[in-house]
Design an enzyme around this catalytic site. Sequence first.
Site, short mmCIF file in Angstrom:
data_model
loop_
_atom_site.label_atom_id
_atom_site.label_comp_id
_atom_site.label_asym_id
_atom_site.label_seq_id
_atom_site.Cartn_x
_atom_site.Cartn_y
_atom_site.Cartn_z
N ASN A 9 0.87 -1.17 0.00
CA ASN A 9 0.00 0.00 0.00
C ASN A 9 0.91 1.22 0.00
OD1 ASN A 9 -1.81 2.03 0.45
ND2 ASN A 9 -2.25 1.48 2.58
N LYS A 11 0.09 4.26 -0.40
CA LYS A 11 -0.58 5.47 0.12
C LYS A 11 -0.36 6.65 -0.84
CE LYS A 11 0.11 3.58 4.67
NZ LYS A 11 0.05 3.80 6.10
N HIS A 95 -9.35 1.06 4.82
CA HIS A 95 -8.08 1.31 5.53
C HIS A 95 -8.34 2.27 6.69
CE1 HIS A 95 -4.01 2.67 6.34
NE2 HIS A 95 -3.61 1.56 5.76
N GLU A 97 -6.86 4.77 7.66
CA GLU A 97 -6.75 6.19 7.30
C GLU A 97 -8.04 6.68 6.65
OE1 GLU A 97 -3.04 5.73 5.24
OE2 GLU A 97 -2.10 5.25 7.15
N GLU A 167 -5.36 -4.80 10.72
CA GLU A 167 -4.31 -3.79 10.87
C GLU A 167 -4.57 -2.99 12.15
OE1 GLU A 167 -2.38 -2.72 6.87
OE2 GLU A 167 -4.18 -1.52 7.06
N GLY A 173 2.48 2.35 10.62
CA GLY A 173 3.40 3.46 10.43
C GLY A 173 4.11 3.91 11.69
N SER A 213 3.55 -2.07 10.39
CA SER A 213 5.02 -2.09 10.57
C SER A 213 5.64 -3.45 10.25
CB SER A 213 5.39 -1.62 11.97
OG SER A 213 4.94 -0.28 12.18
C1 PEP Z 1 -0.70 0.21 6.02
O1 PEP Z 1 -0.77 1.39 5.75
O2 PEP Z 1 -1.58 -0.56 5.62
C2 PEP Z 1 0.43 -0.23 6.83
C3 PEP Z 1 0.36 -1.42 7.37
O3 PEP Z 1 1.47 0.64 6.99
P1 PEP Z 1 2.91 0.31 7.66
O4 PEP Z 1 3.37 -0.99 7.06
O5 PEP Z 1 3.77 1.46 7.28
O6 PEP Z 1 2.68 0.19 9.12
#
Ligand code: PEP
Length: 251
Positions: A9, A11, A95, A97, A167, A173, A213
């Site tokens: 992803n 973003k 997601h 976000e 998630e 992040g 992460s």
């Molecule tokens: C994501 O945005 O779906 C995500 C898991 O980000 P990160 O791997 O940076 O934590």
Amino acid sequence: MRTPLIAANWKMNKLVDEAVATVSALKPLVAGAAKAEIVVCPTFTALYAVGKALAGSNVALGAQNCYVKESGAFTGEISPQMLKDTGCAWVIIGHSERRQIFKEADALLNEKLKYALSQGLKVMFCIGETLEERQGGIMNDVLSRQVNLGLAGLAESDFANVAVAYEPVWAIGTGVTASPEQAEEAHAFVRGLVEAQFGAGIAQALRIQYGGSVKPDNAAELIAKPNVDGFLVGGAALKADSFAGIVSAVQ
Ligand code: PEP
């Protein structure tokens, strides 16, 4: 046996040239990865060019969002039909976000999921609790709500085209990854919710990705857990070698 699904992803990152350069570097690195399904989800403006660059490879194209109509007066939105027109096979829906920044609620996300599926896209449907919700002891209530409202009304046949991405918001992040045990516990709980709503056959076949992460050096211990069926990767997917490192941890 569930084939691991590993998705990048990106973003709101990368202009078209950089996006194409990244997948051009990625393709040879993952060409031999037979044990996983791989998806890259660039920003909308790069979809078409990245799709062209991926043609003939084992990496599929996905988008990060879509709306619930084919066309019309919906300024700023994009339809599943338009995504398919760029070469997308997949779309991410729900997601955190989108849920938090853009206030997308369960009912809209359920509508998006059903509409995207009806138009022939495959969907990675994201769920996950915040730190406050986990610490407040309501994590399971939150996951139950997100699964029960989010997947409501799906037909049995839809599940061939759905993956759920767990998630935890506190891990996205932040550099803080859920431990393999925390991920396994949540994934098993989510699978149980799906079983209660749709039956054991669907629940056992459903892929549940972990996101938050994930990096090349923690992917192997996470994927070793029986209910972890792949990853949705943000930061560590921006570089071809690091995303390829995650893919190879799954081989
Ligand atoms: C994501 O945005 O779906 C995500 C898991 O980000 P990160 O791997 O940076 O934590």
